[in-house]
Scaffold this active site. Structure first.
Site, PDB file in Angstrom:
ATOM      1  N   ASN A  55       1.045  -1.307  -0.099  1.00 11.41           N
ATOM      2  CA  ASN A  55       0.236  -0.122  -0.054  1.00 11.41           C
ATOM      3  C   ASN A  55       1.058   1.148  -0.212  1.00 11.41           C
ATOM      4  OD1 ASN A  55       0.596  -1.213   2.092  1.00 11.41           O
ATOM      5  ND2 ASN A  55      -1.292   0.386   3.794  1.00 11.41           N
ATOM      6  N   ASN A  58      -1.140   8.784   1.031  1.00  9.35           N
ATOM      7  CA  ASN A  58      -0.254   9.803   0.345  1.00  9.35           C
ATOM      8  C   ASN A  58      -1.210  10.843   1.850  1.00  9.35           C
ATOM      9  OD1 ASN A  58      -1.285  12.189  -1.351  1.00  9.35           O
ATOM     10  ND2 ASN A  58       0.088  11.787  -2.647  1.00  9.35           N
ATOM     11  N   ALA A  59      -0.396  11.950   1.454  1.00 10.42           N
ATOM     12  CA  ALA A  59      -0.720  13.658   2.430  1.00 10.42           C
ATOM     13  C   ALA A  59      -2.551  13.559   2.006  1.00 10.42           C
ATOM     14  CB  ALA A  59       0.143  14.940   2.515  1.00 10.42           C
ATOM     15  N   CYS A  60      -2.287  13.751   1.058  1.00 12.89           N
ATOM     16  CA  CYS A  60      -3.934  13.623   0.021  1.00 12.89           C
ATOM     17  C   CYS A  60      -5.093  12.551   0.605  1.00 12.89           C
ATOM     18  CB  CYS A  60      -3.975  14.481  -1.275  1.00 12.89           C
ATOM     19  SG  CYS A  60      -6.047  14.809  -1.954  1.00 12.89           S
ATOM     20  N   TYR A  61      -5.233  12.305   1.520  1.00 14.60           N
ATOM     21  CA  TYR A  61      -5.713  10.869   1.736  1.00 14.60           C
ATOM     22  C   TYR A  61      -5.702   9.963   1.083  1.00 14.60           C
ATOM     23  CZ  TYR A  61      -5.279  11.859   6.750  1.00 14.60           C
ATOM     24  OH  TYR A  61      -4.477  12.306   8.341  1.00 14.60           O
ATOM     25  N   GLU A  68      -2.637  -4.596  -3.322  1.00 19.73           N
ATOM     26  CA  GLU A  68      -3.724  -5.433  -4.400  1.00 19.73           C
ATOM     27  C   GLU A  68      -3.554  -4.088  -5.398  1.00 19.73           C
ATOM     28  OE1 GLU A  68      -4.801  -5.320  -1.676  1.00 19.73           O
ATOM     29  OE2 GLU A  68      -5.617  -6.578  -0.477  1.00 19.73           O
ATOM     30  N   CYS A 100     -10.299  -5.448   0.012  1.00 18.62           N
ATOM     31  CA  CYS A 100     -11.692  -4.371  -0.048  1.00 18.62           C
ATOM     32  C   CYS A 100     -12.409  -4.327  -1.292  1.00 18.62           C
ATOM     33  CB  CYS A 100     -11.491  -2.747   0.242  1.00 18.62           C
ATOM     34  SG  CYS A 100      -9.923  -2.349  -1.500  1.00 18.62           S
ATOM     35  N   CYS A 103     -10.351  -3.461  -4.252  1.00 20.82           N
ATOM     36  CA  CYS A 103     -10.006  -3.999  -4.876  1.00 20.82           C
ATOM     37  C   CYS A 103     -10.802  -5.886  -5.519  1.00 20.82           C
ATOM     38  CB  CYS A 103      -8.412  -4.688  -4.061  1.00 20.82           C
ATOM     39  SG  CYS A 103      -7.177  -3.315  -3.399  1.00 20.82           S
TER      40      CYS A 103
HETATM   41  N1  THU Z   1      -5.614  -1.864   2.130  1.00 23.78           N
HETATM   42  C1  THU Z   1      -4.652  -2.661   1.648  1.00 23.78           C
HETATM   43  O1  THU Z   1      -3.626  -1.907   1.154  1.00 23.78           O
HETATM   44  N2  THU Z   1      -5.563  -3.724   0.798  1.00 23.78           N
HETATM   45  C2  THU Z   1      -6.578  -4.336   1.658  1.00 23.78           C
HETATM   46  O2  THU Z   1      -6.838  -5.534   1.582  1.00 23.78           O
HETATM   47  C3  THU Z   1      -7.438  -3.587   2.374  1.00 23.78           C
HETATM   48  C4  THU Z   1      -6.679  -2.815   3.002  1.00 23.78           C
HETATM   49  C5  THU Z   1      -4.747  -0.281   2.519  1.00 23.78           C
HETATM   50  C6  THU Z   1      -5.585   0.580   2.309  1.00 23.78           C
HETATM   51  C7  THU Z   1      -4.849   1.415   3.112  1.00 23.78           C
HETATM   52  O3  THU Z   1      -3.387   2.309   2.888  1.00 23.78           O
HETATM   53  C8  THU Z   1      -4.606   0.758   4.841  1.00 23.78           C
HETATM   54  O4  THU Z   1      -4.102  -0.385   3.934  1.00 23.78           O
HETATM   55  C9  THU Z   1      -5.813   1.140   5.180  1.00 23.78           C
HETATM   56  O5  THU Z   1      -7.020   0.397   5.293  1.00 23.78           O
END
Ligand code: THU
Length: 148
Positions: A55, A58-61, A68, A100, A103
């Protein structure tokens, strides 16, 4: 297994182990200063190539990217559009990391019958296919034949 959830040929156990290990290594590169929630992914193509991702926040959430999607985008940008499996790793010890909804849709773009290994740090996992994670999904074929 019903027809609707039929998966491609099973992935060899050694390869599943390798994917899980690579997803755990990728997690080390997670850039997640805001959530502090590290995620790694390792994606397998039919020719045996593995693409990894983490993952990237970014500061801009809202611009943050999931592990993935990073792995899949790396693969697509190098000419791959067919996938056999993806392993996902996080630091959660009590539950597997579940992709999520965004994804799941991103995976589904590239087929419904490939394998998803949702893991814990000890290497245990829950195995489902994309169709089971996103049933009755909307995909590329649904755009065919539309009136414009
Ligand atoms: N995140 C992922 O990279 N994959 C997932 O399957 C679940 C969530 C990341 C997104 C964010 O950077 C952090 O986990 C918290 O949600």
């Amino acid at each position: 297994m019903t027809n609707g959830t039929k998966s491609r040929a099973d992935v060899d156990d050694n390869i599943v182990r390798e994917l899980i290990s690579r997803s755990q290594e990728a997690k080390e590169f997670a850039y997640c200063p805001y959530s502090k929630f590290r995620v790694g992914a390792a994606l397998l193509t039919p020719d045996g190539t593995i693409f990894t991702g983490c993952n990237v926040e970014n500061a801009c959430y809202n611009l943050g990217m999931c592990a993935e999607r990073v792995a899949i985008s790396k693969a697509v940008s190098e000419g791959h559009r067919s996938f056999r499996a993806i392993a996902i790793a996080s630091d959660l010890n009590e539950q597997v990391i579940s992709p999520c909804g965004g994804c799941r849709q991103f995976m589904r773009e590239f087929g419904t019958h490939w394998h998803v290994y949702m893991t814990k740090p000890d290497g245990s996992y829950l195995h489902m296919n994309v169709d089971e994670l996103l049933p009755e999904s909307f995909g590329p074929d649904d755009l065919k034949g539309r009136k414009v």
